[in-house]
Design an enzyme around this catalytic site. Structure first.
Site, PDB file in Angstrom:
ATOM      1  N   GLU A  41       0.868  -1.250   0.022  1.00 25.28           N
ATOM      2  CA  GLU A  41       0.029   0.178  -0.041  1.00 25.28           C
ATOM      3  C   GLU A  41       1.006   1.268   0.092  1.00 25.28           C
ATOM      4  O   GLU A  41       2.033   1.269   0.628  1.00 25.28           O
ATOM      5  CB  GLU A  41      -0.974   0.068   1.457  1.00 25.28           C
ATOM      6  CG  GLU A  41      -1.955  -0.775   1.293  1.00 25.28           C
ATOM      7  CD  GLU A  41      -2.771  -0.811   2.775  1.00 25.28           C
ATOM      8  OE1 GLU A  41      -2.427   0.238   3.546  1.00 25.28           O
ATOM      9  OE2 GLU A  41      -3.377  -1.797   2.906  1.00 25.28           O
TER      10      GLU A  41
ATOM     11  N   LYS B 279     -14.960   3.326   6.400  1.00 27.45           N
ATOM     12  CA  LYS B 279     -13.746   3.643   7.043  1.00 27.45           C
ATOM     13  C   LYS B 279     -13.655   4.797   8.170  1.00 27.45           C
ATOM     14  O   LYS B 279     -14.899   5.423   8.171  1.00 27.45           O
ATOM     15  CB  LYS B 279     -12.374   4.186   6.155  1.00 27.45           C
ATOM     16  CG  LYS B 279     -12.195   3.015   5.370  1.00 27.45           C
ATOM     17  CD  LYS B 279     -10.936   2.020   5.718  1.00 27.45           C
ATOM     18  CE  LYS B 279     -10.330   1.276   4.822  1.00 27.45           C
ATOM     19  NZ  LYS B 279      -9.286   0.471   5.156  1.00 27.45           N
TER      20      LYS B 279
ATOM     21  N   GLU C 199      -9.011   8.633   6.534  1.00 26.98           N
ATOM     22  CA  GLU C 199      -9.121   7.153   6.191  1.00 26.98           C
ATOM     23  C   GLU C 199     -10.246   7.165   5.187  1.00 26.98           C
ATOM     24  O   GLU C 199     -10.084   6.245   4.509  1.00 26.98           O
ATOM     25  CB  GLU C 199      -9.465   6.667   7.200  1.00 26.98           C
ATOM     26  CG  GLU C 199      -8.382   6.333   8.431  1.00 26.98           C
ATOM     27  CD  GLU C 199      -7.322   5.331   7.625  1.00 26.98           C
ATOM     28  OE1 GLU C 199      -7.595   4.309   7.106  1.00 26.98           O
ATOM     29  OE2 GLU C 199      -6.339   5.987   7.475  1.00 26.98           O
TER      30      GLU C 199
ATOM     31  N   GLU D 115     -13.615   5.269   0.473  1.00 23.58           N
ATOM     32  CA  GLU D 115     -14.542   4.002   1.273  1.00 23.58           C
ATOM     33  C   GLU D 115     -15.148   4.808   2.535  1.00 23.58           C
ATOM     34  O   GLU D 115     -14.574   5.102   3.525  1.00 23.58           O
ATOM     35  CB  GLU D 115     -13.513   2.944   1.817  1.00 23.58           C
ATOM     36  CG  GLU D 115     -12.816   2.278   0.540  1.00 23.58           C
ATOM     37  CD  GLU D 115     -11.876   1.221   0.990  1.00 23.58           C
ATOM     38  OE1 GLU D 115     -12.147   0.450   1.447  1.00 23.58           O
ATOM     39  OE2 GLU D 115     -10.655   1.440   0.382  1.00 23.58           O
TER      40      GLU D 115
END
Length: 312
Positions: A238, A289, A294, A286
């Site tokens: 990542e 999260k 985040e 997302e």
């Protein structure tokens, strides 16, 4: 293993508004993204990606580690259901656990051994077994020649690294210059984190480092070498930069970082020239999260619009 382009993208699913998996696979193909990281063996995604030639890293999530560690039969069953059931998928790695910490680390090597044994027994030994670690396990990352794991991490990373060396598998690491910089912005020039420094920032013997990404990668190599892992390659499982929700988290900075990352990883680091297999986090913003940065790592919004333009 199948040949690999240096850049893939993490297809995280911590959201309730993402497109169908078949649509997401089409987006990977349309954008020329040759590799995909899945955090768990999602059936719809694996069915959709089969036969496309896209390389897949599939996760065995943290909550199955104790089961996989406990018995070779459990690992064989997991491999049968999640790997052998998808013969058209170009699996590259099984990533056993993501940023496993605390007491659960005792399950890491037993689970990796059992999954590796199950893959070999199924005639799938070309699919390598690894785990993904946080950059926070580095106690020292600068200069890279002094790279070392924290005392706590060294206790479990020694056996992990030795297993990877024995099985000719890489270590995966999640490397985020943004998080290192944002933790203490006054301690570091943002340009060093953002691939935007004008010259050498860290001089390390004969080597000069212009960006924190290279510094961190080479520190991992030094740390692995201290535990019998000098032959182990590092895969960046990542990396990325958030486009919102925090300090310096803007679409412009995120685009700058990720485009420079894409352009950079083909060349490698000062100590390790050559392509670095790297996965950008993440395909989508997302919404399940934690709030803040985040939720803002995506290259795309769930409606499939670019958060910012990027060229693979």
């Amino acid at each position: 293993p199948p040949s690999v382009e240096s850049i893939g993208v993490c297809y995280g699913m911590s959201a309730n508004n993402l497109p169908a998996a078949s649509t997401v696979v089409s987006m990977f193909k349309f954008n020329g993204i040759k590799s995909m990281r899945l955090y768990a063996p999602n059936q719809a995604a694996l069915q959709a990606v089969g036969g496309t030639g896209i390389n897949v890293v599939v996760g065995a999530p943290n909550d199955v580690l104790s089961n996989l560690a406990a018995s070779p039969a459990a690992a064989a069953s997991w491999v049968k259901s999640n790997i052998q059931a998808y013969p058209k998928v170009s699996f590259r790695y099984v990533c056993v656990g993501n940023e496993v910490a605390g007491g659960a680390t005792r399950n890491l090597v037993p689970a990796m051994k059992n999954v590796h044994g199950a893959l070999v027994a199924a005639g799938l030994g070309h699919i390598k077994v690894t785990t993904s670690v946080s950059q926070a396990i580095l106690g020292v990352f600068s200069p890279p020649s002094a790279g070392s794991f924290t005392g706590e991490a060294a206790a479990f990373m020694g056996p992990v690294v030795q297993f990877l060396a024995r099985t000719n598998a890489p270590l995966m690491a999640n490397i985020y210059p943004y998080l290192a910089w944002a933790y203490n912005p006054s301690a570091m020039d943002m340009g060093y984190a953002l691939f935007n420094a004008s010259g050498t920032v860290v001089r390390d013997g004969a080597y000069g480092y212009q960006n924190l990404f290279d510094t961190t990668v080479d520190a991992f190599y030094t740390a692995m070498g201290k535990h019998g892992g000098s032959s182990v390659k590092l895969v960046v499982s990542e990396s990325g930069w958030p486009s919102g929700g925090g300090t310096a988290a803007t679409p412009a900075n995120a685009r700058f970082y990720n485009q420079h990352l894409i352009n950079h990883v083909g060349r490698g680091t000062p100590r390790h020239p050559g392509a670095i297999e790297t996965y950008i986090f993440a395909m989508f913003n997302e919404n399940q999260k934690d709030s803040g940065v985040e939720q803002n790592w995506g290259l795309f919004y769930p409606n499939m619009q670019h958060v910012y333009p990027i060229n693979f």
